[in-house]
Design a protein around this motif. Structure first.
Motif, PDB file in Angstrom:
ATOM      1  N   MET A 124     -40.731  -5.043 -21.337  1.00 48.46           N
ATOM      2  CA  MET A 124     -41.972  -5.318 -21.200  1.00 48.46           C
ATOM      3  C   MET A 124     -42.524  -6.344 -22.034  1.00 48.46           C
TER       4      MET A 124
ATOM      5  N   GLN B  21     -47.685 -10.658 -17.036  1.00 45.32           N
ATOM      6  CA  GLN B  21     -48.615 -10.103 -16.255  1.00 45.32           C
ATOM      7  C   GLN B  21     -50.105 -10.772 -16.251  1.00 45.32           C
TER       8      GLN B  21
ATOM      9  N   GLU C  41     -56.889  -7.153 -16.864  1.00 45.13           N
ATOM     10  CA  GLU C  41     -56.990  -5.796 -17.524  1.00 45.13           C
ATOM     11  C   GLU C  41     -55.876  -5.166 -18.099  1.00 45.13           C
TER      12      GLU C  41
ATOM     13  N   GLN D 123     -53.613  -3.288 -16.914  1.00 39.35           N
ATOM     14  CA  GLN D 123     -53.715  -1.739 -16.520  1.00 39.35           C
ATOM     15  C   GLN D 123     -52.419  -1.323 -15.883  1.00 39.35           C
ATOM     16  N   THR D 124     -51.638  -2.318 -15.197  1.00 40.64           N
ATOM     17  CA  THR D 124     -50.593  -1.901 -14.422  1.00 40.64           C
ATOM     18  C   THR D 124     -49.439  -1.476 -15.353  1.00 40.64           C
ATOM     19  N   GLU D 125     -48.948  -0.149 -15.164  1.00 37.16           N
ATOM     20  CA  GLU D 125     -47.816   0.286 -15.725  1.00 37.16           C
ATOM     21  C   GLU D 125     -46.496  -0.838 -16.072  1.00 37.16           C
ATOM     22  N   SER D 126     -45.800  -1.346 -14.969  1.00 33.24           N
ATOM     23  CA  SER D 126     -44.778  -2.258 -14.979  1.00 33.24           C
ATOM     24  C   SER D 126     -44.770  -2.501 -13.510  1.00 33.24           C
ATOM     25  N   LEU D 127     -43.840  -3.517 -13.424  1.00 34.21           N
ATOM     26  CA  LEU D 127     -43.366  -3.966 -12.242  1.00 34.21           C
ATOM     27  C   LEU D 127     -42.105  -2.931 -11.767  1.00 34.21           C
ATOM     28  N   ASN D 128     -41.899  -2.385 -10.689  1.00 37.05           N
ATOM     29  CA  ASN D 128     -41.045  -1.669 -10.047  1.00 37.05           C
ATOM     30  C   ASN D 128     -39.746  -2.481 -10.576  1.00 37.05           C
TER      31      ASN D 128
END
Lengths: 243, 243
Positions: free
Chosen positions: B173, B214, B218, B220-225
């Motif tokens: 990440m 990213q 914002e 806010q997305t956890e992570s890409l699959n």
């Protein structure tokens, strides 16, 4: 406790026609519910096997795991299920970059594409009317909380492309090698149906056909899954803003 | 007609321990069967609801749809099911580029990654021993015929990295922006487990940590699959050979 009529209402929302009729849809899992709620979506009711502190008390109904199983669309229900009002239809916001989908049918692909839009900051997703409904429970399962932040519009793409000025790039098996293209910052990326690709009527609006070259020697793979192809092409459009 | 003992054998192959015990696995769908057969995989038996002309007569058993349903791992069985011998273990071939997986557990992700390897000409996939088995029916469902052309090796990655000379790039990440990196043609791309990422013991072997930035404001997305991230990073490594 959940009433029989509530169970009936929620299970009906597994189907699109009842989602439209009742103006409601549902999402599952505390984290995802919190993402929708936090993004300002209006909650109708919340059913949970545990105490929930982030919504007003009157909205929460504590239920058993057995009750949750009755309303859930998941094989392994995830503690909470919330019913939200469908969003009011908004006009498409101005954008520099967007993705258009021509008849994507698989809920997993749709959910993954919504998640990609969220990651890459694509605010509006433009879908042909025969694209799978974004409030389908399986789409929501695949998109996680991303749908809370991406506006999905269903429209007549032909009509839209007719009026819109941005160049449209279509993903084809036989297109220009995307790695050798100079991609503009302002564009629409059009992805076609899983089996049939981009329809002939939309093909006429394309500025360019692009393709991800296959590196394997034997050329036996059918094609990349549409969600995979979207991730790679989206990355290609966005890398230019990073260089 | 299929015998009871055949049904018992094939349903046992849904589980890894019986695949190893019997040295067999199965794939479904005429097209995929043909891809394995055409790539030289040795067939043990083939059960089909239709005539099949591409394998010797003695190997084919015509069965009813009801019989097929008894042995299939699919909700909607796909005309034919073939049992193949597991391949003999081969040494890892020399390669310029490969992918290593550290504990990928989801069969859908694994299948998608195998399909990506096939597309991008990655011949060997290096997997930690706790990565999901590539002969798992759900993996095969997601990878289509691609596994016929990609060699999947299960090994002690720590031990392997210790001896191997190629630089290892790990997906994190918080890594260097992959779009700004000069990526070498000779390398290993290491992808971590869906929840835990790359394990600490393997992190010490990394030449560099890389990341897909990213773009959403914002964050806010956890992570890409992991399958999405693999598709993008794999594309980044391969685009350099195309420029």
């Amino acid at each position: 406790m959940i009433s029989k009529s509530q169970i009936k209402l929620i299970t009906s929302l597994h189907q699109k026609k009842y989602r439209i009729k009742h103006d409601l849809f549902f999402v599952e899992g505390t984290k995802v519910i919190q993402e929708f709620y936090g993004a300002g979506w209006e909650i109708y009711a919340l059913f949970s096997t545990e105490e929930i502190d982030f919504v007003p008390d009157g909205k929460v109904t504590l239920i058993s795991e057995i009750e949750l199983k009755k309303i859930s669309a998941l094989k392994t229900p995830n503690k909470a299920l919330a019913v939200f009002f469908l969003p009011t239809k908004k006009p498409i916001e101005n954008f520099n970059f967007s993705i258009a989908l021509d008849g994507i049918r698989d809920p997993g692909n749709m959910g993954t594409i919504i998640r990609l839009c969220d990651w890459f900051g694509v605010k509006s997703l433009l879908c042909s009317k025969d694209t799978v409904d974004c409030f389908n429970p399986k789409v929501l399962q695949a998109s996680m909380g991303s749908l809370a932040r991406v506006e999905v519009h269903y429209l007549d793409l032909e009509n839209y492309f007719e009026k819109n000025q941005l160049p449209v790039f279509g993903a084809f098996m036989e297109g220009n090698n995307v790695y050798r293209e100079k991609l503009p910052r302002k564009a629409i990326l059009l992805m076609g149906n899983e089996g049939k690709g981009i329809s002939a009527k939309l093909e006429t609006y394309l500025s360019k056909k692009i393709s991800i070259p296959q590196f394997g020697v034997e050329q036996q793979t059918e094609s990349l899954n549409v969600a995979m192809a979207t991730s790679i092409l989206l990355s290609e459009f966005h890398r230019s803003t990073e260089m």
